[in-house]
Design an enzyme around this catalytic site. Sequence first.
Site, mmCIF file in Angstrom:
data_model
loop_
_atom_site.group_PDB
_atom_site.id
_atom_site.type_symbol
_atom_site.label_atom_id
_atom_site.label_comp_id
_atom_site.label_asym_id
_atom_site.label_seq_id
_atom_site.Cartn_x
_atom_site.Cartn_y
_atom_site.Cartn_z
ATOM 1 N N HIS A 12 49.056 30.459 67.875
ATOM 2 C CA HIS A 12 47.978 30.185 68.849
ATOM 3 C C HIS A 12 47.250 31.478 69.249
ATOM 4 O O HIS A 12 46.846 31.646 70.407
ATOM 5 C CB HIS A 12 48.514 29.413 70.057
ATOM 6 C CG HIS A 12 49.558 30.106 70.871
ATOM 7 N ND1 HIS A 12 50.623 29.431 71.456
ATOM 8 C CD2 HIS A 12 49.722 31.399 71.224
ATOM 9 C CE1 HIS A 12 51.360 30.293 72.128
ATOM 10 N NE2 HIS A 12 50.836 31.495 72.015
ATOM 11 N N HIS A 59 50.075 31.785 79.443
ATOM 12 C CA HIS A 59 50.041 33.243 79.449
ATOM 13 C C HIS A 59 49.528 33.730 80.801
ATOM 14 O O HIS A 59 48.453 34.324 80.896
ATOM 15 C CB HIS A 59 49.151 33.753 78.316
ATOM 16 C CG HIS A 59 49.570 33.278 76.951
ATOM 17 N ND1 HIS A 59 49.354 32.001 76.503
ATOM 18 C CD2 HIS A 59 50.213 33.914 75.943
ATOM 19 C CE1 HIS A 59 49.838 31.868 75.270
ATOM 20 N NE2 HIS A 59 50.364 33.008 74.919
ATOM 21 N N HIS A 196 55.044 39.008 65.841
ATOM 22 C CA HIS A 196 54.025 39.898 66.400
ATOM 23 C C HIS A 196 54.550 40.624 67.620
ATOM 24 O O HIS A 196 55.454 40.139 68.310
ATOM 25 C CB HIS A 196 52.732 39.150 66.732
ATOM 26 C CG HIS A 196 52.792 38.129 67.830
ATOM 27 N ND1 HIS A 196 53.617 37.029 67.809
ATOM 28 C CD2 HIS A 196 52.100 38.034 69.003
ATOM 29 C CE1 HIS A 196 53.417 36.299 68.896
ATOM 30 N NE2 HIS A 196 52.509 36.900 69.642
ATOM 31 N N GLU A 243 58.203 33.626 70.910
ATOM 32 C CA GLU A 243 57.463 32.354 71.017
ATOM 33 C C GLU A 243 57.947 31.331 69.985
ATOM 34 O O GLU A 243 57.755 30.121 70.164
ATOM 35 C CB GLU A 243 55.961 32.605 70.814
ATOM 36 C CG GLU A 243 55.294 33.350 71.960
ATOM 37 C CD GLU A 243 53.792 33.507 71.785
ATOM 38 O OE1 GLU A 243 53.128 33.841 72.761
ATOM 39 O OE2 GLU A 243 53.276 33.300 70.658
HETATM 40 FE FE LIG Z 1 51.211 33.296 72.988
#
Ligand SMILES: [Fe+2]
Length: 319
Positions: A12, A59, A196, A243
């Site tokens: 996302h 977030h 990431h 995540e």
């Molecule tokens: Fe995220």
Amino acid sequence: MARIIAGIGSSHVPAIGAALDNGKTEEPYWKRIFSGFEKSQGWMRETKPDVAIIVYNDHASAFSVEMIPTFALGCAAEFPPADEGWGPRPVPVVKGHPALASHIAQSVILDEFDLTICNKMEVDHGMTVPMNLLFGKVEKSGHWPCPVVPLAVNVVMYPPPTGHRCFMLGRAIRKAVESYPEDLKVVIFGTGGLSHQISGPRAGLINSKWDKNFLDNLSNNPQKLVKIPHIDYMREAGAEGIEMVMWLIMRGALDDKVDEVYRFYTVPASNTAVGHIILANRGRGSARKSAAKAAPKPKRSGGKLKRAAARVKTERIRG
Ligand SMILES: [Fe+2]
């Protein structure tokens, strides 16, 4: 009876949403990413789900760091796009499915998963970017093709839930859906990742080998994934790689054995690995049939992944 027919995993990455919103989808850098979702959009049009359950993380948009629920279920009638610092994304308000969401809340909480019930909630790129990738661009004045039950998971502040807890929550969600009396075709998204890290000395970390193993096991051997401790995600997939536990909620909601009908992996988008997979339950209506029509079965040898790994090397050399 409602039934979950398929699970969808999708990154996302917020920059993907910005690229879409700013008309950059035809630029070579972004076209490489958007073209990987074209077959999936065809699959989605063929499958025509009645509802999507979307597992994502907020977030610091709907929840500040002052209040962070581990699992928050959206039971409202609608979920406006959040202002993430540069105005809300120009996408339609997401319509909810309060009746199904409330049913899931009751079933899952009585199964001893303590969800937070949200009757008012804004949703950020964690949810709307995968919606764009799977449903395509939808004008702000338009409508998303189906209502959504959002499930926000805390993966932004320690401690996030374990992979095993996530997987078992997926099991409980499936049980809840299957006890809902209306005949609904449901898909469930797991979003976020893949590898990431966005800050610190390892910013820009991408681990394609880890990502490939994760996707392979998600498809064929999810029990191996539920045992992975948080520290391994952090070490191997970067701080934000955690995540990926959200994909295990999606996987837990599916059959033990599934058909992998599509996979896409590319690096990088912004500084993140982009992963996508569609897993269909077997013998449960049209998902598999539609998928076969809309998307070719991927090669298990991971040809695309090998090419992606080659791209990593190329881009590292360029960088
Ligand atoms: Fe995220």
